[in-house]
Design a protein around this motif. Structure first.
Motif, PDB file in Angstrom:
ATOM      1  N   THR A  10       0.978  -1.076   0.031  1.00  0.00           N
ATOM      2  CA  THR A  10       0.045  -0.096  -0.007  1.00  0.00           C
ATOM      3  C   THR A  10       0.704   1.301   0.024  1.00  0.00           C
ATOM      4  O   THR A  10       2.151   1.176   0.067  1.00  0.00           O
ATOM      5  CB  THR A  10      -1.047   0.088   1.196  1.00  0.00           C
ATOM      6  OG1 THR A  10      -0.069   0.336   2.413  1.00  0.00           O
ATOM      7  CG2 THR A  10      -1.859  -1.215   1.260  1.00  0.00           C
ATOM      8  N   ILE A  11       0.242   2.303  -0.244  1.00  0.00           N
ATOM      9  CA  ILE A  11       1.023   3.718  -0.005  1.00  0.00           C
ATOM     10  C   ILE A  11       1.520   3.999   1.172  1.00  0.00           C
ATOM     11  O   ILE A  11       2.555   4.515   1.271  1.00  0.00           O
ATOM     12  CB  ILE A  11      -0.175   4.741  -0.470  1.00  0.00           C
ATOM     13  CG1 ILE A  11       0.831   5.962  -0.852  1.00  0.00           C
ATOM     14  CG2 ILE A  11      -0.915   5.053   0.327  1.00  0.00           C
ATOM     15  CD1 ILE A  11      -0.021   7.156  -1.330  1.00  0.00           C
ATOM     16  N   ASP A  12       0.966   3.290   2.347  1.00  0.00           N
ATOM     17  CA  ASP A  12       1.511   3.267   3.714  1.00  0.00           C
ATOM     18  C   ASP A  12       2.881   2.747   3.990  1.00  0.00           C
ATOM     19  O   ASP A  12       3.730   3.034   4.458  1.00  0.00           O
ATOM     20  CB  ASP A  12       0.653   2.892   4.870  1.00  0.00           C
ATOM     21  CG  ASP A  12      -0.651   3.764   5.020  1.00  0.00           C
ATOM     22  OD1 ASP A  12      -0.528   4.988   4.633  1.00  0.00           O
ATOM     23  OD2 ASP A  12      -1.882   3.044   4.849  1.00  0.00           O
ATOM     24  N   ASP A  13       2.896   1.492   3.126  1.00  0.00           N
ATOM     25  CA  ASP A  13       3.888   0.641   3.182  1.00  0.00           C
ATOM     26  C   ASP A  13       5.289   1.526   2.190  1.00  0.00           C
ATOM     27  O   ASP A  13       6.381   1.510   2.909  1.00  0.00           O
ATOM     28  CB  ASP A  13       3.789  -0.490   2.360  1.00  0.00           C
ATOM     29  CG  ASP A  13       2.819  -1.655   3.042  1.00  0.00           C
ATOM     30  OD1 ASP A  13       2.832  -1.221   4.186  1.00  0.00           O
ATOM     31  OD2 ASP A  13       2.103  -2.292   2.371  1.00  0.00           O
ATOM     32  N   VAL A  14       4.751   2.082   1.149  1.00  0.00           N
ATOM     33  CA  VAL A  14       5.948   2.816   0.490  1.00  0.00           C
ATOM     34  C   VAL A  14       6.366   3.942   1.513  1.00  0.00           C
ATOM     35  O   VAL A  14       7.573   4.455   1.543  1.00  0.00           O
ATOM     36  CB  VAL A  14       5.245   3.400  -0.629  1.00  0.00           C
ATOM     37  CG1 VAL A  14       6.626   4.306  -1.530  1.00  0.00           C
ATOM     38  CG2 VAL A  14       4.950   2.311  -1.972  1.00  0.00           C
ATOM     39  N   SER A  21       5.799  10.951   4.257  1.00  0.00           N
ATOM     40  CA  SER A  21       4.518  11.015   4.700  1.00  0.00           C
ATOM     41  C   SER A  21       3.817  10.449   3.079  1.00  0.00           C
ATOM     42  O   SER A  21       4.390  10.388   2.044  1.00  0.00           O
ATOM     43  CB  SER A  21       3.978  12.299   4.970  1.00  0.00           C
ATOM     44  OG  SER A  21       4.223  13.170   3.773  1.00  0.00           O
ATOM     45  N   THR A  22       2.575   9.620   3.505  1.00  0.00           N
ATOM     46  CA  THR A  22       1.875   9.280   2.234  1.00  0.00           C
ATOM     47  C   THR A  22       1.479  10.492   1.182  1.00  0.00           C
ATOM     48  O   THR A  22       1.337  10.095  -0.038  1.00  0.00           O
ATOM     49  CB  THR A  22       0.550   8.679   2.643  1.00  0.00           C
ATOM     50  OG1 THR A  22      -0.220   9.786   3.561  1.00  0.00           O
ATOM     51  CG2 THR A  22       0.598   7.379   3.623  1.00  0.00           C
ATOM     52  N   ALA A  23       1.338  11.770   1.924  1.00  0.00           N
ATOM     53  CA  ALA A  23       1.292  12.835   0.975  1.00  0.00           C
ATOM     54  C   ALA A  23       2.576  13.018   0.032  1.00  0.00           C
ATOM     55  O   ALA A  23       2.262  13.449  -0.982  1.00  0.00           O
ATOM     56  CB  ALA A  23       0.997  14.062   1.735  1.00  0.00           C
ATOM     57  N   SER A  26       2.309  10.515  -2.701  1.00  0.00           N
ATOM     58  CA  SER A  26       1.417  10.924  -3.481  1.00  0.00           C
ATOM     59  C   SER A  26       1.864  12.080  -4.516  1.00  0.00           C
ATOM     60  O   SER A  26       1.845  11.872  -5.722  1.00  0.00           O
ATOM     61  CB  SER A  26       0.240  11.524  -2.771  1.00  0.00           C
ATOM     62  OG  SER A  26      -0.891  11.621  -3.794  1.00  0.00           O
ATOM     63  N   ARG A  27       2.647  12.938  -3.961  1.00  0.00           N
ATOM     64  CA  ARG A  27       3.122  13.937  -4.870  1.00  0.00           C
ATOM     65  C   ARG A  27       4.250  13.554  -5.811  1.00  0.00           C
ATOM     66  O   ARG A  27       4.253  13.962  -7.005  1.00  0.00           O
ATOM     67  CB  ARG A  27       3.458  14.976  -3.937  1.00  0.00           C
ATOM     68  CG  ARG A  27       3.881  16.416  -4.540  1.00  0.00           C
ATOM     69  CD  ARG A  27       3.965  17.559  -3.506  1.00  0.00           C
ATOM     70  NE  ARG A  27       4.920  17.186  -2.441  1.00  0.00           N
ATOM     71  CZ  ARG A  27       4.397  17.132  -1.291  1.00  0.00           C
ATOM     72  NH1 ARG A  27       3.346  17.040  -0.949  1.00  0.00           N
ATOM     73  NH2 ARG A  27       5.593  17.157  -0.350  1.00  0.00           N
ATOM     74  N   VAL A  28       5.056  12.546  -5.326  1.00  0.00           N
ATOM     75  CA  VAL A  28       6.039  11.905  -6.266  1.00  0.00           C
ATOM     76  C   VAL A  28       5.389  11.622  -7.303  1.00  0.00           C
ATOM     77  O   VAL A  28       5.918  11.509  -8.639  1.00  0.00           O
ATOM     78  CB  VAL A  28       7.070  11.200  -5.389  1.00  0.00           C
ATOM     79  CG1 VAL A  28       7.870  10.270  -6.502  1.00  0.00           C
ATOM     80  CG2 VAL A  28       7.660  12.037  -4.475  1.00  0.00           C
ATOM     81  N   ALA A  58      -8.413   5.590  -7.185  1.00  0.00           N
ATOM     82  CA  ALA A  58      -8.126   6.605  -6.251  1.00  0.00           C
ATOM     83  C   ALA A  58      -7.359   7.843  -6.896  1.00  0.00           C
ATOM     84  O   ALA A  58      -7.815   8.817  -6.788  1.00  0.00           O
ATOM     85  CB  ALA A  58      -7.371   6.100  -5.000  1.00  0.00           C
ATOM     86  N   ARG A  59      -6.578   7.386  -7.770  1.00  0.00           N
ATOM     87  CA  ARG A  59      -5.882   8.169  -8.518  1.00  0.00           C
ATOM     88  C   ARG A  59      -6.688   9.224  -9.318  1.00  0.00           C
ATOM     89  O   ARG A  59      -6.526  10.323  -9.587  1.00  0.00           O
ATOM     90  CB  ARG A  59      -4.447   7.723  -9.408  1.00  0.00           C
ATOM     91  CG  ARG A  59      -3.607   8.619 -10.127  1.00  0.00           C
ATOM     92  CD  ARG A  59      -2.659   7.745 -10.721  1.00  0.00           C
ATOM     93  NE  ARG A  59      -1.502   8.698 -11.276  1.00  0.00           N
ATOM     94  CZ  ARG A  59      -1.573   9.578 -12.524  1.00  0.00           C
ATOM     95  NH1 ARG A  59      -2.646   9.228 -13.301  1.00  0.00           N
ATOM     96  NH2 ARG A  59      -0.648  10.266 -13.006  1.00  0.00           N
ATOM     97  N   ALA A  60      -7.453   8.489 -10.009  1.00  0.00           N
ATOM     98  CA  ALA A  60      -8.506   9.171 -11.084  1.00  0.00           C
ATOM     99  C   ALA A  60      -9.454  10.258 -10.239  1.00  0.00           C
ATOM    100  O   ALA A  60      -9.983  11.521 -10.717  1.00  0.00           O
ATOM    101  CB  ALA A  60      -9.365   8.191 -11.620  1.00  0.00           C
ATOM    102  N   LEU A  61      -9.809   9.606  -9.037  1.00  0.00           N
ATOM    103  CA  LEU A  61     -10.659  10.616  -8.039  1.00  0.00           C
ATOM    104  C   LEU A  61      -9.842  11.821  -7.589  1.00  0.00           C
ATOM    105  O   LEU A  61     -10.443  12.951  -7.583  1.00  0.00           O
ATOM    106  CB  LEU A  61     -11.126   9.967  -6.908  1.00  0.00           C
ATOM    107  CG  LEU A  61     -12.518   8.943  -7.119  1.00  0.00           C
ATOM    108  CD1 LEU A  61     -12.450   8.157  -5.942  1.00  0.00           C
ATOM    109  CD2 LEU A  61     -13.557   9.584  -7.466  1.00  0.00           C
ATOM    110  N   MET A  62      -8.657  11.720  -7.562  1.00  0.00           N
ATOM    111  CA  MET A  62      -7.706  12.835  -6.834  1.00  0.00           C
ATOM    112  C   MET A  62      -7.455  13.882  -8.078  1.00  0.00           C
ATOM    113  O   MET A  62      -7.851  14.920  -7.996  1.00  0.00           O
ATOM    114  CB  MET A  62      -6.581  12.071  -6.263  1.00  0.00           C
ATOM    115  CG  MET A  62      -5.502  13.387  -5.709  1.00  0.00           C
ATOM    116  SD  MET A  62      -4.044  12.576  -4.989  1.00  0.00           S
ATOM    117  CE  MET A  62      -3.282  12.320  -6.516  1.00  0.00           C
TER     118      MET A  62
END
Length: 347
Positions: A10-14, A21-23, A26-28, A58-62
């Motif tokens: 998951t993104i948390d694992d990354v 942070s997960t943010a 996501s930005r990367v 999720a990416r599409a929603l964001m």
């Protein structure tokens, strides 16, 4: 049984592995240009080691985008459309946009259904062939405000976004070339013109060129056939059965011309001594046949790459040129020559 190894990262694992942070993760992934290079490399390294794949939904929603473009082609059983798909996909891929394709079988009802299906699946834009879509589809796209480019046609006065060429002017040019060679008995082996504005325009171009010297294109010298070799061979036989027989034939595409060349041999017609044949598209095979095919060259890769550029520009909030014309060229090879005088029709 320990299932942790089978657990999808998951993104948390990354974020945990990269120490951010997960943010930031996501930005990367979504705005890499806004992140320092060292940080970007650190996060992408964690992504690679874990085998993390972002959740597309999720990416599409964001982003309010799916990163996909849809295209509806009449068929993929034709080299010209295979080239189109390749050019469109390669250009979109440079911007990390994916291509989804569907086929319509030259049926406007099917084209409408396939286009709506692609929109339902979230494509950000559409590419369509020609302007002959059902009015319901055009209304649907207009209401949704979905970017759409119409390819293979050029009508500067049309409000729709397009990239292509004047099909009528192209076949008129090929016909005038035959006229300059002394041909007057010119026939047209056309594609099916119903629901296909490109085929209809190519037939119109032959009529226009003949009309410019006071000649008509009589019904006996027009045969419409699907784009296939066997259909083309049958079409040539039908055209040559009428008297006086034509001395030259303009074909709606190279596939029809290939079939005409094959059948002319079976009929003991020597090309171009007995019959001149002109194609349209300039497929790779055209220059390798014996005799090599005279044809209208369409810059397929340039045309579809430009279509992709127009869609990408629209999605980026830019206003691209409404109509873009690509240049087609007459390529003269061995399948055309001076008209041979044929005996008059029997009384």
């Amino acid at each position: 049984m320990d299932t942790r190894e089978n657990k999808r990262p998951t993104i948390d694992d990354v974020a945990q592995m990269a120490g951010v942070s997960t943010a930031t993760v996501s930005r990367v992934l979504n705005q890499p240009g806004a992140v320092r290079e060292a940080l970007r490399k650190n996060v992408l390294g964690a992504v690679a080691r874990l085998g993390y794949v972002p959740h597309a939904g999720a990416r599409a929603l964001m982003l309010h985008r799916t990163g996909t473009v849809g295209a509806v082609f009449p068929t993929v059983d034709n080299a010209i459309f295979a080239q189109a798909i390749d050019a469109l996909q390669r250009r979109l891929a440079l911007s990390e946009v994916h291509l989804l394709i569907a086929t319509s079988g030259y049926d406007p009802g099917s084209e409408t259904r396939q286009a709506v299906n692609l929109v339902t699946r979230g494509v950000d834009a559409l590419a369509l062939c020609g302007f002959s879509q059902h009015p319901d589809l055009l209304h649907f796209l207009q209401k949704r405000g979905l970017p759409c480019v119409h390819v293979m046609v050029h009508q500067p006065d049309c409000a729709l976004l397009s990239v292509g060429f004047d099909n009528a002017a192209a076949t008129a040019r090929a016909t005038r070339y035959l006229i300059d060679l002394g041909h007057r008995r010119i026939a047209m082996l056309a594609g099916i013109t119903q629901f296909n504005d490109r085929a209809a325009q190519r037939l119109a171009g032959v009529r226009q060129a003949l009309a410019s010297i006071g000649l008509e294109l009589p019904p006996a010298r027009v045969v419409e056939r699907p784009y296939g070799l066997s259909e083309a061979r049958e079409g040539l036989r039908q055209l040559m059965a009428h008297r006086p027989a034509p001395t030259a034939i303009v074909c709606g595409n190279d596939v029809l011309a290939f079939g005409a060349l094959l059948e002319s041999r079976c009929m003991d017609l020597e090309v171009p001594k007995d019959l001149s044949i002109v194609g349209f598209d300039d497929l790779e095979m055209a220059s390798h046949l014996q005799p090599a095919l005279t044809t209208m060259r369409v810059p397929t890769e340039t045309m579809w790459s430009t279509a992709a550029d127009r869609l990408l520009a629209t999605l980026a909030g830019e206003t691209p040129p409404r109509s873009t014309e690509v240049e087609v060229a007459l390529i003269v090879r061995e399948s055309t020559g001076p008209a041979r005088r044929l005996p008059p029709a029997a009384p």
